[in-house]
Motif scaffolding. Structure first.
Motif, PDB file in Angstrom:
ATOM      1  N   GLY A 154     -24.985 -31.765  26.871  1.00 63.42           N
ATOM      2  CA  GLY A 154     -25.449 -32.667  27.912  1.00 63.42           C
ATOM      3  C   GLY A 154     -24.530 -32.782  29.119  1.00 63.42           C
ATOM      4  N   ILE A 155     -23.418 -32.071  29.120  1.00 61.97           N
ATOM      5  CA  ILE A 155     -22.466 -32.118  30.232  1.00 61.97           C
ATOM      6  C   ILE A 155     -22.751 -30.934  31.146  1.00 61.97           C
ATOM      7  CG2 ILE A 155     -20.024 -32.080  30.881  1.00 61.97           C
ATOM      8  CD1 ILE A 155     -19.424 -33.116  28.024  1.00 61.97           C
ATOM      9  N   PRO A 156     -22.962 -31.184  32.431  1.00 68.99           N
ATOM     10  CA  PRO A 156     -23.225 -30.067  33.357  1.00 68.99           C
ATOM     11  C   PRO A 156     -22.066 -29.072  33.394  1.00 68.99           C
ATOM     12  CG  PRO A 156     -23.711 -32.169  34.401  1.00 68.99           C
ATOM     13  CD  PRO A 156     -23.031 -32.475  33.107  1.00 68.99           C
ATOM     14  N   PHE A 157     -22.402 -27.821  33.675  1.00 58.67           N
ATOM     15  CA  PHE A 157     -21.434 -26.725  33.706  1.00 58.67           C
ATOM     16  C   PHE A 157     -20.248 -27.037  34.609  1.00 58.67           C
ATOM     17  CE2 PHE A 157     -19.970 -22.641  35.523  1.00 58.67           C
ATOM     18  CZ  PHE A 157     -19.572 -22.016  34.355  1.00 58.67           C
ATOM     19  N   PHE A 158     -20.508 -27.628  35.770  1.00 56.16           N
ATOM     20  CA  PHE A 158     -19.454 -27.939  36.738  1.00 56.16           C
ATOM     21  C   PHE A 158     -18.313 -28.714  36.089  1.00 56.16           C
ATOM     22  CE2 PHE A 158     -17.622 -30.707  40.022  1.00 56.16           C
ATOM     23  CZ  PHE A 158     -17.265 -29.777  40.976  1.00 56.16           C
ATOM     24  N   TYR A 159     -18.644 -29.688  35.255  1.00 58.46           N
ATOM     25  CA  TYR A 159     -17.618 -30.541  34.651  1.00 58.46           C
ATOM     26  C   TYR A 159     -16.939 -29.894  33.453  1.00 58.46           C
ATOM     27  CZ  TYR A 159     -19.522 -34.115  37.659  1.00 58.46           C
ATOM     28  OH  TYR A 159     -19.927 -34.802  38.760  1.00 58.46           O
ATOM     29  N   TRP A 160     -17.727 -29.307  32.546  1.00 58.97           N
ATOM     30  CA  TRP A 160     -17.058 -28.755  31.365  1.00 58.97           C
ATOM     31  C   TRP A 160     -16.257 -27.497  31.691  1.00 58.97           C
ATOM     32  CZ3 TRP A 160     -18.041 -23.929  29.508  1.00 58.97           C
ATOM     33  CH2 TRP A 160     -19.307 -23.375  29.637  1.00 58.97           C
ATOM     34  N   TYR A 161     -16.647 -26.757  32.725  1.00 59.87           N
ATOM     35  CA  TYR A 161     -15.870 -25.593  33.151  1.00 59.87           C
ATOM     36  C   TYR A 161     -14.489 -26.033  33.641  1.00 59.87           C
ATOM     37  CZ  TYR A 161     -14.621 -21.366  35.776  1.00 59.87           C
ATOM     38  OH  TYR A 161     -13.985 -20.256  36.258  1.00 59.87           O
ATOM     39  N   GLN A 162     -14.452 -27.094  34.431  1.00 61.38           N
ATOM     40  CA  GLN A 162     -13.164 -27.600  34.926  1.00 61.38           C
ATOM     41  C   GLN A 162     -12.298 -28.128  33.793  1.00 61.38           C
ATOM     42  OE1 GLN A 162     -13.917 -30.382  38.063  1.00 61.38           O
ATOM     43  NE2 GLN A 162     -14.518 -28.796  39.491  1.00 61.38           N
ATOM     44  N   MET A 163     -12.898 -28.832  32.858  1.00 62.76           N
ATOM     45  CA  MET A 163     -12.134 -29.357  31.717  1.00 62.76           C
ATOM     46  C   MET A 163     -11.621 -28.222  30.829  1.00 62.76           C
ATOM     47  SD  MET A 163     -11.713 -32.530  31.946  1.00 62.76           S
ATOM     48  CE  MET A 163     -11.591 -32.345  33.700  1.00 62.76           C
ATOM     49  N   LEU A 164     -12.400 -27.168  30.699  1.00 65.71           N
ATOM     50  CA  LEU A 164     -11.948 -25.999  29.940  1.00 65.71           C
ATOM     51  C   LEU A 164     -10.731 -25.370  30.608  1.00 65.71           C
ATOM     52  CD1 LEU A 164     -12.476 -24.017  27.600  1.00 65.71           C
ATOM     53  CD2 LEU A 164     -13.953 -22.741  29.162  1.00 65.71           C
ATOM     54  N   TRP A 165     -10.735 -25.332  31.931  1.00 65.94           N
ATOM     55  CA  TRP A 165      -9.587 -24.768  32.645  1.00 65.94           C
ATOM     56  C   TRP A 165      -8.345 -25.637  32.534  1.00 65.94           C
ATOM     57  CZ3 TRP A 165      -7.852 -20.314  34.038  1.00 65.94           C
ATOM     58  CH2 TRP A 165      -8.743 -19.260  34.157  1.00 65.94           C
ATOM     59  N   VAL A 166      -8.505 -26.922  32.275  1.00 65.13           N
ATOM     60  CA  VAL A 166      -7.333 -27.767  32.012  1.00 65.13           C
ATOM     61  C   VAL A 166      -6.625 -27.263  30.753  1.00 65.13           C
ATOM     62  CG1 VAL A 166      -6.576 -30.083  31.332  1.00 65.13           C
ATOM     63  CG2 VAL A 166      -8.216 -29.804  33.196  1.00 65.13           C
ATOM     64  N   LEU A 167      -7.398 -26.981  29.721  1.00 62.01           N
ATOM     65  CA  LEU A 167      -6.827 -26.466  28.471  1.00 62.01           C
ATOM     66  C   LEU A 167      -6.264 -25.058  28.655  1.00 62.01           C
ATOM     67  CD1 LEU A 167      -9.576 -27.687  25.993  1.00 62.01           C
ATOM     68  CD2 LEU A 167      -7.363 -28.749  26.472  1.00 62.01           C
TER      69      LEU A 167
END
Length: 88
Positions: free
Chosen positions: A46-59
């Motif tokens: 349910g999380i749009p790509f824009f947000y989870w992509y950025q959070m993935l890059w934090v990791l």
């Protein structure tokens, strides 16, 4: 001044240092290329790509920075041991 101490230090640009630079540079390129992730789909739980992509890059950035730091430490230890071994 003599150039002899500079020549005995070894090259400044080494393959390990290139890998370190790439580890530190990759997150900047990924985040500055907004067109690659400025979209809604595919959504993840349910999380749009824009947000989870950025959070993935934090990791990913954390892992890459840690890798660069460990490589830098190893490179510095190797340079220190070469310097100590050459003077003895």
């Amino acid at each position: 001044m003599s150039d002899a101490p500079e020549a005995s230090r070894g090259p400044v640009v080494t393959p390990v240092r290139v890998v370190i630079a790439l580890c530190l540079f990759a997150p900047f390129v990924a985040m500055l290329w907004v067109g690659s992730y400025a979209k809604v789909d595919p959504a993840f739980i349910g999380i749009p790509f824009f947000y989870w992509y950025q959070m993935l890059w934090v990791l990913i950035s954390t892992v890459l920075t840690m890798t660069a730091y460990k490589l830098w430490q190893r490179d510095q230890r190797a340079r220190a041991s070469q310097k100590g071994g050459a003077s003895q």
